[in-house]
Design a protein around this motif. Sequence first.
Motif, PDB file in Angstrom:
ATOM      1  N   ARG A  20       7.114 -25.152  -8.207  1.00 26.59           N
ATOM      2  CA  ARG A  20       8.132 -25.951  -7.518  1.00 26.59           C
ATOM      3  C   ARG A  20       9.180 -24.994  -6.956  1.00 26.59           C
ATOM      4  O   ARG A  20       9.251 -23.843  -7.355  1.00 26.59           O
ATOM      5  N   SER A  21      10.015 -25.498  -6.086  1.00 25.15           N
ATOM      6  CA  SER A  21      11.123 -24.681  -5.608  1.00 25.15           C
ATOM      7  C   SER A  21      12.392 -25.518  -5.551  1.00 25.15           C
ATOM      8  O   SER A  21      12.346 -26.724  -5.315  1.00 25.15           O
ATOM      9  N   THR A  22      13.488 -24.846  -5.802  1.00 18.89           N
ATOM     10  CA  THR A  22      14.795 -25.506  -5.758  1.00 18.89           C
ATOM     11  C   THR A  22      15.232 -25.625  -4.304  1.00 18.89           C
ATOM     12  O   THR A  22      14.590 -25.098  -3.396  1.00 18.89           O
ATOM     13  N   GLU A  23      16.348 -26.281  -4.100  1.00 21.99           N
ATOM     14  CA  GLU A  23      16.890 -26.417  -2.746  1.00 21.99           C
ATOM     15  C   GLU A  23      17.253 -25.059  -2.155  1.00 21.99           C
ATOM     16  O   GLU A  23      17.266 -24.894  -0.938  1.00 21.99           O
ATOM     17  N   THR A  24      17.552 -24.094  -3.012  1.00 20.05           N
ATOM     18  CA  THR A  24      17.903 -22.753  -2.537  1.00 20.05           C
ATOM     19  C   THR A  24      16.684 -21.857  -2.390  1.00 20.05           C
ATOM     20  O   THR A  24      16.817 -20.677  -2.076  1.00 20.05           O
ATOM     21  N   GLY A  25      15.492 -22.382  -2.668  1.00 16.93           N
ATOM     22  CA  GLY A  25      14.270 -21.620  -2.489  1.00 16.93           C
ATOM     23  C   GLY A  25      13.793 -20.852  -3.708  1.00 16.93           C
ATOM     24  O   GLY A  25      12.811 -20.130  -3.629  1.00 16.93           O
ATOM     25  N   GLU A  26      14.469 -21.020  -4.842  1.00 21.12           N
ATOM     26  CA  GLU A  26      14.014 -20.335  -6.060  1.00 21.12           C
ATOM     27  C   GLU A  26      12.762 -21.013  -6.588  1.00 21.12           C
ATOM     28  O   GLU A  26      12.674 -22.238  -6.623  1.00 21.12           O
ATOM     29  N   LEU A  27      11.805 -20.201  -6.992  1.00 18.81           N
ATOM     30  CA  LEU A  27      10.541 -20.710  -7.525  1.00 18.81           C
ATOM     31  C   LEU A  27      10.668 -20.961  -9.026  1.00 18.81           C
ATOM     32  O   LEU A  27      11.227 -20.149  -9.748  1.00 18.81           O
ATOM     33  N   TYR A  28      10.159 -22.107  -9.466  1.00 21.00           N
ATOM     34  CA  TYR A  28      10.035 -22.381 -10.893  1.00 21.00           C
ATOM     35  C   TYR A  28       8.726 -23.106 -11.129  1.00 21.00           C
ATOM     36  O   TYR A  28       8.033 -23.486 -10.197  1.00 21.00           O
ATOM     37  N   PHE A  29       8.369 -23.228 -12.397  1.00 23.38           N
ATOM     38  CA  PHE A  29       7.101 -23.853 -12.755  1.00 23.38           C
ATOM     39  C   PHE A  29       7.343 -25.039 -13.662  1.00 23.38           C
ATOM     40  O   PHE A  29       8.168 -24.977 -14.574  1.00 23.38           O
ATOM     41  N   GLU A  30       6.599 -26.097 -13.400  1.00 24.14           N
ATOM     42  CA  GLU A  30       6.607 -27.268 -14.275  1.00 24.14           C
ATOM     43  C   GLU A  30       5.215 -27.359 -14.895  1.00 24.14           C
ATOM     44  O   GLU A  30       4.217 -27.434 -14.185  1.00 24.14           O
ATOM     45  N   VAL A  31       5.166 -27.312 -16.212  1.00 25.65           N
ATOM     46  CA  VAL A  31       3.903 -27.353 -16.938  1.00 25.65           C
ATOM     47  C   VAL A  31       3.901 -28.605 -17.795  1.00 25.65           C
ATOM     48  O   VAL A  31       4.838 -28.834 -18.568  1.00 25.65           O
ATOM     49  N   THR A  32       2.866 -29.425 -17.653  1.00 30.24           N
ATOM     50  CA  THR A  32       2.707 -30.574 -18.531  1.00 30.24           C
ATOM     51  C   THR A  32       1.396 -30.422 -19.283  1.00 30.24           C
ATOM     52  O   THR A  32       0.394 -29.971 -18.720  1.00 30.24           O
ATOM     53  N   MET A  33       1.439 -30.782 -20.553  1.00 29.73           N
ATOM     54  CA  MET A  33       0.266 -30.672 -21.417  1.00 29.73           C
ATOM     55  C   MET A  33       0.148 -31.929 -22.268  1.00 29.73           C
ATOM     56  O   MET A  33       1.145 -32.533 -22.619  1.00 29.73           O
ATOM     57  N   GLN A  34      -1.086 -32.277 -22.587  1.00 28.63           N
ATOM     58  CA  GLN A  34      -1.358 -33.370 -23.507  1.00 28.63           C
ATOM     59  C   GLN A  34      -2.143 -32.819 -24.686  1.00 28.63           C
ATOM     60  O   GLN A  34      -2.943 -31.908 -24.534  1.00 28.63           O
ATOM     61  N   ASP A  35      -1.905 -33.405 -25.842  1.00 28.48           N
ATOM     62  CA  ASP A  35      -2.602 -33.018 -27.072  1.00 28.48           C
ATOM     63  C   ASP A  35      -2.517 -31.506 -27.289  1.00 28.48           C
ATOM     64  O   ASP A  35      -3.514 -30.792 -27.220  1.00 28.48           O
ATOM     65  N   ALA A  36      -1.326 -31.047 -27.558  1.00 28.19           N
ATOM     66  CA  ALA A  36      -1.079 -29.613 -27.686  1.00 28.19           C
ATOM     67  C   ALA A  36      -0.746 -29.232 -29.121  1.00 28.19           C
ATOM     68  O   ALA A  36      -0.327 -30.057 -29.926  1.00 28.19           O
ATOM     69  N   TRP A  37      -0.960 -27.964 -29.409  1.00 21.41           N
ATOM     70  CA  TRP A  37      -0.553 -27.342 -30.670  1.00 21.41           C
ATOM     71  C   TRP A  37       0.389 -26.212 -30.289  1.00 21.41           C
ATOM     72  O   TRP A  37       0.091 -25.425 -29.381  1.00 21.41           O
ATOM     73  N   VAL A  38       1.540 -26.116 -30.954  1.00 19.31           N
ATOM     74  CA  VAL A  38       2.583 -25.164 -30.596  1.00 19.31           C
ATOM     75  C   VAL A  38       2.682 -24.067 -31.647  1.00 19.31           C
ATOM     76  O   VAL A  38       2.779 -24.351 -32.845  1.00 19.31           O
TER      77      VAL A  38
END
Length: 108
Positions: A49-67
């Motif tokens: 994803r990117s912010t309004e200022t153009g900075e890149l970030y990541f959105e990670v979604t997981m199901q049934d996870a072990w941490v």
Amino acid sequence: MSSEDLEKYEAEMELQLYREYRDVVGLFGYVVETERRFYLTNQVDLQPRSTETGELYFEVTMQDAWVWDMYRPARFVKNVRVVTFKDVNVEELAKSEFEIPDDRSGGG
């Protein structure tokens, strides 16, 4: 509690966590590594994803996870959403890499 006692406690907790990891890794298809955590999961969606200022970030979604987190009382999580500005590493696990030989076969 002395610092030596604390170090011993943390070492025992880390060993316990490793053993749990070893027991559950075969149940999962992916490893996800973020800047703060290590996850095992069966479903992962990584969206840059990117912010309004153009900075890149990541959105990670997981199901049934072990941490991997020795301070969590419950390491199995139904749904996880992580947002990070750092790199994310997602690897698919090859099931054969983690198969433990069955010593009961008597083949010595």
